[in-house]
Motif scaffolding. Sequence first.
Motif, short mmCIF file in Angstrom:
data_model
loop_
_atom_site.label_atom_id
_atom_site.label_comp_id
_atom_site.label_asym_id
_atom_site.label_seq_id
_atom_site.Cartn_x
_atom_site.Cartn_y
_atom_site.Cartn_z
N VAL A 355 54.08 30.59 43.90
CA VAL A 355 55.27 31.42 43.92
C VAL A 355 55.35 32.19 42.61
O VAL A 355 55.35 31.58 41.53
CB VAL A 355 56.56 30.58 44.08
N THR A 356 55.39 33.50 42.70
CA THR A 356 55.66 34.32 41.52
C THR A 356 57.17 34.41 41.37
O THR A 356 57.85 35.02 42.20
CB THR A 356 55.05 35.71 41.66
N VAL A 357 57.70 33.78 40.35
CA VAL A 357 59.15 33.69 40.18
C VAL A 357 59.68 35.01 39.63
O VAL A 357 59.28 35.46 38.56
CB VAL A 357 59.52 32.53 39.23
N ARG A 358 60.60 35.62 40.37
CA ARG A 358 61.17 36.90 39.96
C ARG A 358 62.68 36.81 39.75
O ARG A 358 63.31 37.79 39.37
CB ARG A 358 60.86 37.97 41.01
N ALA A 359 63.26 35.65 40.02
CA ALA A 359 64.70 35.49 39.85
C ALA A 359 64.99 34.04 39.47
O ALA A 359 64.09 33.20 39.45
CB ALA A 359 65.45 35.88 41.12
N GLY A 363 64.23 26.36 44.01
CA GLY A 363 63.36 26.09 45.16
C GLY A 363 61.99 25.64 44.71
O GLY A 363 61.76 25.36 43.54
N GLY A 364 61.08 25.60 45.67
CA GLY A 364 59.70 25.22 45.42
C GLY A 364 58.81 25.98 46.37
O GLY A 364 59.29 26.70 47.25
N GLN A 368 59.86 27.97 49.79
CA GLN A 368 59.67 29.42 49.82
C GLN A 368 58.83 29.81 51.02
O GLN A 368 59.12 30.79 51.71
CB GLN A 368 59.00 29.88 48.52
N CYS A 369 57.76 29.05 51.30
CA CYS A 369 56.94 29.29 52.49
C CYS A 369 57.77 29.17 53.76
O CYS A 369 57.67 30.01 54.68
CB CYS A 369 55.80 28.27 52.56
N ALA A 370 58.56 28.11 53.84
CA ALA A 370 59.38 27.87 55.02
C ALA A 370 60.36 29.01 55.26
O ALA A 370 60.57 29.45 56.40
CB ALA A 370 60.13 26.54 54.88
N LEU A 371 60.97 29.52 54.19
CA LEU A 371 61.94 30.60 54.33
C LEU A 371 61.26 31.89 54.79
O LEU A 371 61.77 32.60 55.68
CB LEU A 371 62.66 30.81 53.00
N ALA A 372 60.11 32.20 54.20
CA ALA A 372 59.37 33.40 54.63
C ALA A 372 58.96 33.29 56.09
O ALA A 372 59.06 34.26 56.86
CB ALA A 372 58.15 33.60 53.75
N ALA A 373 58.53 32.10 56.50
CA ALA A 373 58.15 31.88 57.90
C ALA A 373 59.35 32.01 58.82
O ALA A 373 59.25 32.59 59.91
CB ALA A 373 57.51 30.50 58.06
N ALA A 374 60.49 31.48 58.41
CA ALA A 374 61.70 31.53 59.23
C ALA A 374 62.14 32.97 59.47
O ALA A 374 62.53 33.34 60.58
CB ALA A 374 62.82 30.74 58.56
N ILE A 375 62.07 33.78 58.42
CA ILE A 375 62.45 35.19 58.56
C ILE A 375 61.52 35.90 59.55
O ILE A 375 61.97 36.65 60.43
CB ILE A 375 62.44 35.89 57.19
#
Length: 461
Positions: A355-359, A363-364, A368-375
Amino acid sequence: MILKKLATDSDFDRAARADLETIYRAAVAAVDPARLVGRAMDGGCPGAEQVPDLIAGASRVFMLAVGKAAAGMAHEIERRIGDKLADAIAVIPRGATSERALDAEKALILKKLKKKVRVLASGHPVPDESSEAAAHAACEMLHGAAADDLVIVALSGGASAMFTRPAEGIALADKIAVNQALLKAGASIRELNVVRKHLSAVKGGRLIRHCGGARVLGLIISDVPGNDLATIGSGLTAGDWSSVGDAVAVMKRRNVWGRAPESIRGYLERALARETDATVKSSDPILERVTNVIIGDGDVALEGAERAAAALGYHPDRWKELRGEANDVGRAIAKHLCEVTHERACVVAGGEPVVTVRAAGRGGRAQQCALAAAIELSEIGPGRRITALFAGTDGIDGPTDAAGAFASPGTVANGDRAGVSAGTALIRNDSYNFFKAAGGLFVTGPTGTNVSDIFVALVNY
């Protein structure tokens, strides 16, 4: 006449999540540290054929266990070595040192371990003074080993942060600052460990030099795709293929070099000019007295997951390694799941996205993977029977109390109803708070092992 209640979507989701948890726990059980160590000490895994003779031929045995699986590994080694064990240290995550914070089985193991072994708590995922103190104590212990002794180094994921001894002239705070900058820049575990090795007095094989001429046996649970010995735990007992130039290149590629403390840049520049000690290379004769054995890895966990899925009536389908940016990995997984046509399919995969942290969210990489997949699933798979679980096999995803999260085509809508935006959370790296509100967090507590991340999805169930 008795009318049967029709199953609702939520009923299907709950059943799917229960099956996913069963499959996940089977994967974790397959890489149980005591089981893996016991098999290796019996000579029962590839590369371990000489292990029984190494132990039998030693006058004394010294043990160093370090990493997230250290407690379980150390307990099994101590139990089997018995009176021949001259001294032993187990370096475990700080959060796993309180018996009250563990489940009954792990608490009992820890209680027994403390009677025979020095148990040291250490910082993770960010190293701290306790990480340096643990490395110092271990080196002092190992200096007592002689040529006819055996040093067993039980190594598992997390060791790089938990076992830190900066090279001469480098302050711990400076090394931590570089490590944090690389993490936020999205550096891979391979890149991180290249830099760590060249700023260390114990990594990159340097720990061997502290072992007093004794034989060294590395029993290693790998959390690194490809099982590169030089990367796992930053290669405490392995030859190093990387150069100081590689470390500088990583820092420049990740735009960290110009912001690094002067002590770091100065040390690496002197190393480039061959003014400082180097990591142990594969041609070094010191490695002739070292035997390293990979006793467990992500494939072992995935095989356990596949067996459990088959027992539940699903058709296992091994997908490709999870690698690259977590957002890209999540989207790619979602697309693959929507292409699956087999009934009651169970797609499994393992790896370690970044994960490239920009904010400044929470999370972890698994969340982050799960959220991108859900979208992605909400856009291309509405109404599909798909439920996925992304989780760390250590039970800890980033600096959170969650192992990971569940994702399905309805996850984004669940967030909307809870008043949280999936898209905003993804941009802000705030997956934890999204799933906390949407009801998708997966919390297990520390598992006592670690072979990186696992992905399991049920499709067309």
